[in-house]
Design an enzyme around this catalytic site. Structure first.
Site, PDB file in Angstrom:
ATOM      1  N   LYS A 147       0.849  -1.190   0.000  1.00 26.36           N
ATOM      2  CA  LYS A 147       0.000   0.000   0.000  1.00 26.36           C
ATOM      3  C   LYS A 147       0.889   1.246   0.000  1.00 26.36           C
ATOM      4  O   LYS A 147       1.999   1.194   0.488  1.00 26.36           O
ATOM      5  CB  LYS A 147      -0.905   0.006   1.243  1.00 26.36           C
ATOM      6  CG  LYS A 147      -1.735  -1.256   1.444  1.00 26.36           C
ATOM      7  CD  LYS A 147      -2.866  -1.350   0.459  1.00 26.36           C
ATOM      8  CE  LYS A 147      -3.734  -2.572   0.771  1.00 26.36           C
ATOM      9  NZ  LYS A 147      -4.875  -2.700  -0.145  1.00 26.36           N
ATOM     10  N   HIS A 153      -6.872 -13.224  -7.511  1.00 27.31           N
ATOM     11  CA  HIS A 153      -7.671 -12.225  -6.805  1.00 27.31           C
ATOM     12  C   HIS A 153      -9.085 -12.258  -7.373  1.00 27.31           C
ATOM     13  O   HIS A 153      -9.286 -12.488  -8.560  1.00 27.31           O
ATOM     14  CB  HIS A 153      -7.066 -10.828  -6.953  1.00 27.31           C
ATOM     15  CG  HIS A 153      -7.619  -9.861  -5.945  1.00 27.31           C
ATOM     16  ND1 HIS A 153      -8.858  -9.275  -6.100  1.00 27.31           N
ATOM     17  CD2 HIS A 153      -7.133  -9.395  -4.774  1.00 27.31           C
ATOM     18  CE1 HIS A 153      -9.097  -8.487  -5.054  1.00 27.31           C
ATOM     19  NE2 HIS A 153      -8.073  -8.545  -4.233  1.00 27.31           N
TER      20      HIS A 153
END
EC number: 4.1.1.39
Length: 477
Positions: free
Chosen positions: A175, A294
């Protein structure tokens, strides 16, 4: 055309519209071991009988159309049609029914999730006679599942490749998900892996944007992996997202990852599509790459309780199409997921044989025979205080992924990784000693924090963080 010819042509064919239930509702049908079985949650429009609604689903997802056609006489409907063989009202819901439909195996192309879904969850979901329709579960018979390669490697082969046994694997999503340069991105990857994580991960949005082109990211991440491996003596990996706008570009990125010698790549299987995913899974098996999946976009499909498709079906489809990891919710974090339902599809991902168990949302017994298993990934809003619950819920064959729960550590990325690794090792040791993680989890973390300043700092930062919202997708009572 002469009257005589006209009469011959019309023998056995009567034009017009007839009720679906006359042909497609067959409550006496005995299902075959080779049938694909589906459980649909059907909400008929007012005035439409449930038998007609269930039959309409069977018809429109197999051989039927809105009117009788003369070419019906050129095939055997009894051989090829779908059949609604059971109906039951949904407890606690008005005008909702579970319709059980059986499909003959010959309706589907071998080894193609794309073709299977085009029929079963195709145009029928827009049918006007239905107010809403949801596919709750699917039984894939061994005769069909054996036509798929499945996961490129599977759980045991992955453990052998990584030389890691007896505990869940630890990961971290880098992140902020967008905006970092490739060099700074690689730095974060190195710090997390050096601190004790097994994997780091590209976020699902990261493909090849102007601020960080894919090749630059691949090179810096590969450098980070090799440096961390040299310093720790452990095998490390980073999920390099190969998802792209075309299948050709996707494979090109996977080829680059293989040439760099990294162990794993990643794909967004719903936005990328099942055809692309199966192609990548085949490439990964042939070239020794693990494949992380994902599920971006899944909630568009599976979150509404009365319309769409349950994630357990998407999970089964992924096991057929191919993937070694897939995100599966956390039960305790920020994303949707009730415990019993989540554990139901986690078993469908990992185990060879799963018994029917309606208390966990499993409508059919599923036999995967020898198809390799998939590691469930717990990710989304989790931190060190969740570690005991995650270890107890998911067990050893899982990946526990802390993004903000690693990078949000007050001392930096590497101490965040250390805190998570210490917490995990403490929980695994306590479990192996016979302690109850569900009851003693907080005490176990507090004890470990006394000799790990990194863990103590993490415990202090996240002690008040909770995500306490009721799940939308719940079991029928």
């Amino acid at each position: 055309m002469s009257p005589q010819t006209e009469t011959k042509a019309s023998v056995g064919f009567k034009a017009g519209v007839k009720d679906y239930k006359l042909t497609y509702y067959t409550p006496d049908y005995q299902t075959k071991d080779t049938d694909i079985l589906a459980a649909f949650r059907v909400t008929p429009q007012p005035g439409v009988p449930p038998e007609e609604a269930g039959a309409a689903v069977a018809a429109e997802s197999s051989t039927g159309t809105w009117t009788t056609v003369w070419t019906d006489g050129l095939t055997s409907l009894d051989r090829y049609k779908g059949r609604c063989y059971g109906l039951e009202p949904v407890p606690g819901e008005e005008n909702q029914y579970i319709a059980y439909v059986a499909y003959p195996l010959d309706l589907f192309e071998e080894g193609s999730v794309t073709n299977m879904f085009t029929s079963i969850v195709g145009n029928v979901f827009g049918f006007k006679a239905l107010r809403a329709l949801r596919l709750e579960d699917l039984r894939v018979p061994p005769a069909y599942s054996k036509t798929f390669q499945g996961p490129p490697h599977g759980i045991q082969v992955e453990r052998d490749k990584l030389n890691k046994y007896g505990r869940p694997l630890l990961g971290c999503t880098i992140k902020p998900k967008l905006g970092l340069s490739a060099k700074n991105y690689g730095r974060a990857v190195y710090e997390c892996l050096r601190g004790g994580l097994d994997f780091t991960k590209d976020d699902e949005n990261v493909n090849s944007q102007p601020f960080m082109r894919w090749r630059d990211r691949f090179l810096f991440c590969a450098e980070a992996i090799y440096k961390a491996q040299a310093e720790t003596g452990e095998i490390k990996g980073h999920y390099l997202n190969a998802t792209a706008g075309t299948c050709e570009e996707m494979i090109k990125r996977a080829v680059c990852a293989r040439e760099l010698g990294v162990p794993i790549v990643m794909h967004d299987y719903l936005t990328g599509g099942f055809t692309a995913n199966t192609s990548l899974a085949h490439y990964c098996r042939d070239n020794g790459l693990l494949l992380h999946i994902h599920r971006a976009m899944h909630a568009v499909i599976d979150r509404q309780k009365n319309h769409g498709m349950h994630f357990r079906v998407l999970a089964k489809a992924l096991r057929l199409s191919g993937g070694d990891h897939i995100h599966a919710g956390t039960v305790v974090g920020k994303l949707e997921g009730e415990r019993d339902i989540t554990l139901g599809f986690v078993d469908l991902l990992r185990d060879d044989f799963i018994e029917k168990d309606r208390s966990r949302g499993i409508y059919f017994t599923q036999d995967w025979v020898s198809l390799p298993g998939v590691l469930p990934v717990a990710s989304g809003g989790i931190h060190v205080w969740h570690m005991p619950a995650l270890t107890e819920i998911f067990g050893d064959d899982s990946v526990l992924q802390f993004g903000g729960g690693t990078l949000g550590h007050p001392w930096g990325n590497a101490p965040g990784a250390v805190a998570n690794r210490v917490a995990l090792e403490a929980c695994v040791q306590a479990r192996n000693e016979g302690r109850d993680l569900a009851r003693e989890g907080n005490d176990i973390i507090r004890e470990a924090s006394k000799w790990s300043p990194e863990l103590a700092a993490a415990c202090e930062v996240w002690k008040e963080i909770k995500f306490e919202f009721a799940a939308v997708d719940t079991l029928d009572k």
